[in-house]
Design an enzyme around this catalytic site. Structure first.
Site, PDB file in Angstrom:
ATOM      1  N   VAL A  23     117.559  13.068 -75.970  1.00  0.00           N
ATOM      2  CA  VAL A  23     117.619  13.761 -74.669  1.00  0.00           C
ATOM      3  C   VAL A  23     116.376  14.638 -74.496  1.00  0.00           C
ATOM      4  CG1 VAL A  23     118.960  15.312 -73.203  1.00  0.00           C
ATOM      5  CG2 VAL A  23     120.144  13.673 -74.654  1.00  0.00           C
ATOM      6  N   CYS A  49     121.372  22.006 -87.139  1.00  0.00           N
ATOM      7  CA  CYS A  49     120.159  21.195 -87.025  1.00  0.00           C
ATOM      8  C   CYS A  49     119.247  21.314 -88.237  1.00  0.00           C
ATOM      9  CB  CYS A  49     119.404  21.602 -85.771  1.00  0.00           C
ATOM     10  SG  CYS A  49     119.262  23.381 -85.604  1.00  0.00           S
ATOM     11  N   GLU A 102     119.673  11.761 -88.610  1.00  0.00           N
ATOM     12  CA  GLU A 102     120.503  12.974 -88.551  1.00  0.00           C
ATOM     13  C   GLU A 102     121.964  12.556 -88.312  1.00  0.00           C
ATOM     14  OE1 GLU A 102     120.114  15.538 -85.065  1.00  0.00           O
ATOM     15  OE2 GLU A 102     120.162  17.266 -86.394  1.00  0.00           O
ATOM     16  N   LYS A 130     122.648  25.702 -68.591  1.00  0.00           N
ATOM     17  CA  LYS A 130     123.599  24.578 -68.584  1.00  0.00           C
ATOM     18  C   LYS A 130     124.130  24.444 -70.009  1.00  0.00           C
ATOM     19  CE  LYS A 130     124.486  20.593 -69.215  1.00  0.00           C
ATOM     20  NZ  LYS A 130     125.589  20.165 -70.111  1.00  0.00           N
ATOM     21  N   GLU A 158     113.782  22.352 -78.875  1.00  0.00           N
ATOM     22  CA  GLU A 158     114.338  22.671 -80.199  1.00  0.00           C
ATOM     23  C   GLU A 158     115.284  21.527 -80.532  1.00  0.00           C
ATOM     24  OE1 GLU A 158     113.205  25.455 -81.600  1.00  0.00           O
ATOM     25  OE2 GLU A 158     112.165  26.016 -79.765  1.00  0.00           O
TER      26      GLU A 158
HETATM   27  P1  NAD Z   1     122.559  16.395 -76.841  1.00  0.00           P
HETATM   28  O1  NAD Z   1     121.088  16.195 -76.778  1.00  0.00           O
HETATM   29  O2  NAD Z   1     123.442  15.228 -76.697  1.00  0.00           O
HETATM   30  O3  NAD Z   1     123.027  17.441 -75.726  1.00  0.00           O
HETATM   31  C1  NAD Z   1     122.446  18.708 -75.608  1.00  0.00           C
HETATM   32  C2  NAD Z   1     122.572  19.181 -74.180  1.00  0.00           C
HETATM   33  O4  NAD Z   1     121.863  18.273 -73.341  1.00  0.00           O
HETATM   34  C3  NAD Z   1     124.001  19.251 -73.641  1.00  0.00           C
HETATM   35  O5  NAD Z   1     124.126  20.386 -72.815  1.00  0.00           O
HETATM   36  C4  NAD Z   1     124.092  17.997 -72.794  1.00  0.00           C
HETATM   37  O6  NAD Z   1     125.008  18.111 -71.730  1.00  0.00           O
HETATM   38  C5  NAD Z   1     122.681  17.895 -72.258  1.00  0.00           C
HETATM   39  N1  NAD Z   1     122.296  16.545 -71.835  1.00  0.00           N
HETATM   40  C6  NAD Z   1     122.790  15.352 -72.260  1.00  0.00           C
HETATM   41  N2  NAD Z   1     122.189  14.336 -71.591  1.00  0.00           N
HETATM   42  C7  NAD Z   1     121.300  14.910 -70.748  1.00  0.00           C
HETATM   43  C8  NAD Z   1     120.365  14.391 -69.809  1.00  0.00           C
HETATM   44  N3  NAD Z   1     120.237  13.076 -69.572  1.00  0.00           N
HETATM   45  N4  NAD Z   1     119.585  15.265 -69.125  1.00  0.00           N
HETATM   46  C9  NAD Z   1     119.698  16.596 -69.341  1.00  0.00           C
HETATM   47  N5  NAD Z   1     120.581  17.150 -70.192  1.00  0.00           N
HETATM   48  C10 NAD Z   1     121.364  16.311 -70.901  1.00  0.00           C
HETATM   49  O7  NAD Z   1     122.796  17.176 -78.216  1.00  0.00           O
HETATM   50  P2  NAD Z   1     124.180  17.654 -78.839  1.00  0.00           P
HETATM   51  O8  NAD Z   1     124.888  16.455 -79.366  1.00  0.00           O
HETATM   52  O9  NAD Z   1     124.871  18.559 -77.892  1.00  0.00           O
HETATM   53  O10 NAD Z   1     123.648  18.581 -80.029  1.00  0.00           O
HETATM   54  C11 NAD Z   1     123.274  18.085 -81.254  1.00  0.00           C
HETATM   55  C12 NAD Z   1     121.764  18.006 -81.370  1.00  0.00           C
HETATM   56  O11 NAD Z   1     121.182  19.279 -81.113  1.00  0.00           O
HETATM   57  C13 NAD Z   1     121.355  17.659 -82.780  1.00  0.00           C
HETATM   58  O12 NAD Z   1     120.299  16.741 -82.760  1.00  0.00           O
HETATM   59  C14 NAD Z   1     120.895  18.996 -83.339  1.00  0.00           C
HETATM   60  O13 NAD Z   1     120.048  18.903 -84.436  1.00  0.00           O
HETATM   61  C15 NAD Z   1     120.254  19.607 -82.150  1.00  0.00           C
HETATM   62  N6  NAD Z   1     120.111  21.078 -82.288  1.00  0.00           N
HETATM   63  C16 NAD Z   1     118.871  21.608 -82.517  1.00  0.00           C
HETATM   64  C17 NAD Z   1     118.725  22.996 -82.684  1.00  0.00           C
HETATM   65  C18 NAD Z   1     117.377  23.622 -82.965  1.00  0.00           C
HETATM   66  O14 NAD Z   1     117.271  24.854 -82.903  1.00  0.00           O
HETATM   67  N7  NAD Z   1     116.354  22.853 -83.296  1.00  0.00           N
HETATM   68  C19 NAD Z   1     119.847  23.829 -82.607  1.00  0.00           C
HETATM   69  C20 NAD Z   1     121.086  23.237 -82.380  1.00  0.00           C
HETATM   70  C21 NAD Z   1     121.206  21.859 -82.216  1.00  0.00           C
END
Ligand code: NAD
Length: 495
Positions: A245, A297, A397, A188, A263
């Site tokens: 999330v 991240c 963050e 997804k 992650e």
């Molecule tokens: P997010 O958590 O808002 O969304 C991530 C994914 O989760 C998207 O596909 C979204 O559609 C899905 N999602 C949202 N609500 C959901 C729910 N209720 N149930 C299931 N899935 C759901 O994050 P974002 O804004 O897309 O990304 C930014 C975040 O990701 C930052 O915190 C960043 O640090 C983190 N990140 C971490 C890594 C790592 O390797 N540690 C890498 C990249 C990004």
């Protein structure tokens, strides 16, 4: 819209863009759609199928069937490796096209996507394909009175939810070890950036990955992501995204007793001692905090600088940040593209506002940037704040090109300031004394401590977080392959 590669025009022409389930390109069952925008100019790039629980159920069923029947799980690892290498070859062959798609959908400089995101993803498939060929799948256990061994087999259908900052690269990090081990996957992608994942599915199809082994359900976090995380048919789950999330995903997986990799976000620190070349480190940290418009991240967003070099560092780093070329991702001279969405821009600007109201001083004010010819893009100028270590901008963050400067005067103070964070993803230590840098690096609580560099990724160098930054084993390491192989013992008593 800017001039597009004709192949991308064709790819975007069949709207709404369908999902890929069981080897078929299909609309959402309820025919719903959502739009994905070009952050560089705010225009709609495509309408995309918006899946929900019914589409997720179809995708998981397809992954289960493919696990049982396609031969993927049982074929000799060498044969799977041949297919995954072919997929990597196709990624490499389409590198420029994929970089263009990624730049259009995420806003990042196309040159960065071409130099890093896409080739790194191709290499991830090669790395795990090769590793899987050599994985020990049957190991004798030396026991008196028994003949016994461990057998290691793939789990089954695995779910993956990805964020929008490195959509293509993260698909590689996530699914390559799972596929190489013989599992099947349901992906997804983030709703902001589904395009490169759909193109990835096209390439997987062309590489000969059997139908149902890779499935892509596009859609919103809730319902599509939520339905995937709670689906009882999954054997493993992996989530990359925000801690908020991540908690919801972990709760769903907990109910189903499904192992999960998380992650999550970060608030990385860079500790800069007074024996460095200040200009070099200022350049490296300015590059780190503006990489991908700061939407990384693990990047360094808390800069702890020894008080002796503070003024020189501030002078050099503000000059570098202030001189960044902000622009559209396809322009070759762009260093800093837009952030991914209007919502993300509002989040970054909101943090600057809150930080200053809470007492921080802006050494570089940041704020919205206007790019001529791209006035509707989501551009943000880099910012540097300073002040109390407990300021909201030092703790939370932000995910934009914003750094927070603090000073220290000895190792103890630096370590204490770094370890105050609730996150634990990555930090760096900068010093010409490798003894000191190593000593401090080992005391920083996080999944990754880097020395005289920030944002280091290599296949075979495990990458993951602790505390709010996640759990479950991480990615990129050799052990990540083992995470996707289930251990089972087979034993009999000797007469
Ligand atoms: P997010 O958590 O808002 O969304 C991530 C994914 O989760 C998207 O596909 C979204 O559609 C899905 N999602 C949202 N609500 C959901 C729910 N209720 N149930 C299931 N899935 C759901 O994050 P974002 O804004 O897309 O990304 C930014 C975040 O990701 C930052 O915190 C960043 O640090 C983190 N990140 C971490 C890594 C790592 O390797 N540690 C890498 C990249 C990004």
């Amino acid at each position: 819209m800017p001039n597009l590669n004709p192949e991308i025009t064709t790819f975007l022409s069949g709207q709404p863009l369908p999902m890929y389930i069981g080897g078929r390109w299909t609309e959402a069952i309820n025919r719903a759609t959502f739009e994905t925008r070009d952050p560089g100019n705010g225009t709609v790039l495509a309408r995309v199928a918006a899946g929900d629980a019914a589409d997720v159920a179809a995708a998981v069923a397809a992954a289960q069937t493919a696990f049982q029947e396609s031969g993927w799980a049982t074929m000799p690892p060498n044969d799977r490796a041949v297919i995954l290498h072919r997929l990597a070859d196709l990624i490499t062959k389409h590198q420029d096209l994929l970089a263009e798609i990624e730049s259009l959908d995420v806003g990042k400089p196309r040159s960065q996507a071409a130099a890093f995101d896409v080739p790194h993803a191709a290499q991830t498939f090669r790395y795990y394909a090769d590793l899987a060929v050599h994985a020990r799948r049957r190991e004798p256990i030396a026991l008196s009175g028994f003949e016994a061994r461990t057998v290691r087999v793939p789990y089954g259908a695995c779910g993956f939810i990805f964020p929008w900052n490195f959509p293509f690269l993260l698909v590689g990090w996530g699914v390559a070890p799972a596929l190489a081990a013989g599992n099947t996957v349901v992906i997804k992608p983030a709703e902001e950036t589904p395009l490169s994942t759909l193109y990835f599915a096209k390439l997987a199809e062309a590489a000969g990955v059997p139908p149902g082994v890779i499935n892509v359900v596009t859609g919103l976090g809730d319902p599509a992501g939520a339905a995937l995380a709670r689906h009882p048919g999954l054997k493993r789950m992996s989530f990359t995204g925000s801690p908020e999330v991540g908690r919801l995903i972990a709760e769903s997986c907990g109910r189903n007793l499904v192992p999960v990799k998380l992650e999550l976000g970060g608030k990385g620190a860079a500790v800069v001692f007074d024996d460095v070349n200040v200009e070099t480190v200022a350049g490296a940290l300015a590059a780190a905090v503006t990489l991908n418009a700061g939407q990384v991240c693990c990047t360094a967003t808390r800069w702890l600088v020894h008080e002796k070099i503070r003024d020189e560092f501030v002078k050099k780093v503000t000059a570098t940040l202030g001189g960044m070329k902000i622009g559209y991702g396809a322009n070759p001279d762009t260093n800093l593209g837009p952030v991914v969405s209007e919502k993300q821009r509002a989040r970054v600007l909101g943090y600057l506002d809150k930080g200053v109201k809470a007492g921080a001083t802006a050494l570089l004010a940041g704020g919205p940037a206007v790019v001529s010819g791209f006035e509707h893009g989501y551009y943000v100028k880099p910012a540097l704040l300073t002040g109390d270590p407990d300021n909201i901008c030092a703790r939370e963050e932000i995910f934009g090109p914003v750094a927070y400067l603090m000073t220290f005067n000895d190792e103890e103070q630096a370590v204490e300031l770094v370890n105050r964070s609730a996150y634990g993803l990555a930090n760096s230590v900068w010093s010409s004394s490798l003894d000191r840098a190593t000593r401090v690096a080992e005391r920083l609580v996080a999944g990754n401590s880097w020395i005289n560099a920030h944002n280091l990724f290599a296949h075979g160098l495990p990458y993951g977080g602790c505390n709010l930054s996640g759990c479950g084993g991480g990615v990129l390491g050799p052990d990540t392959l083992s995470d996707y192989l289930r251990n089972q013992t087979v034993a009999r008593p000797l007469a």
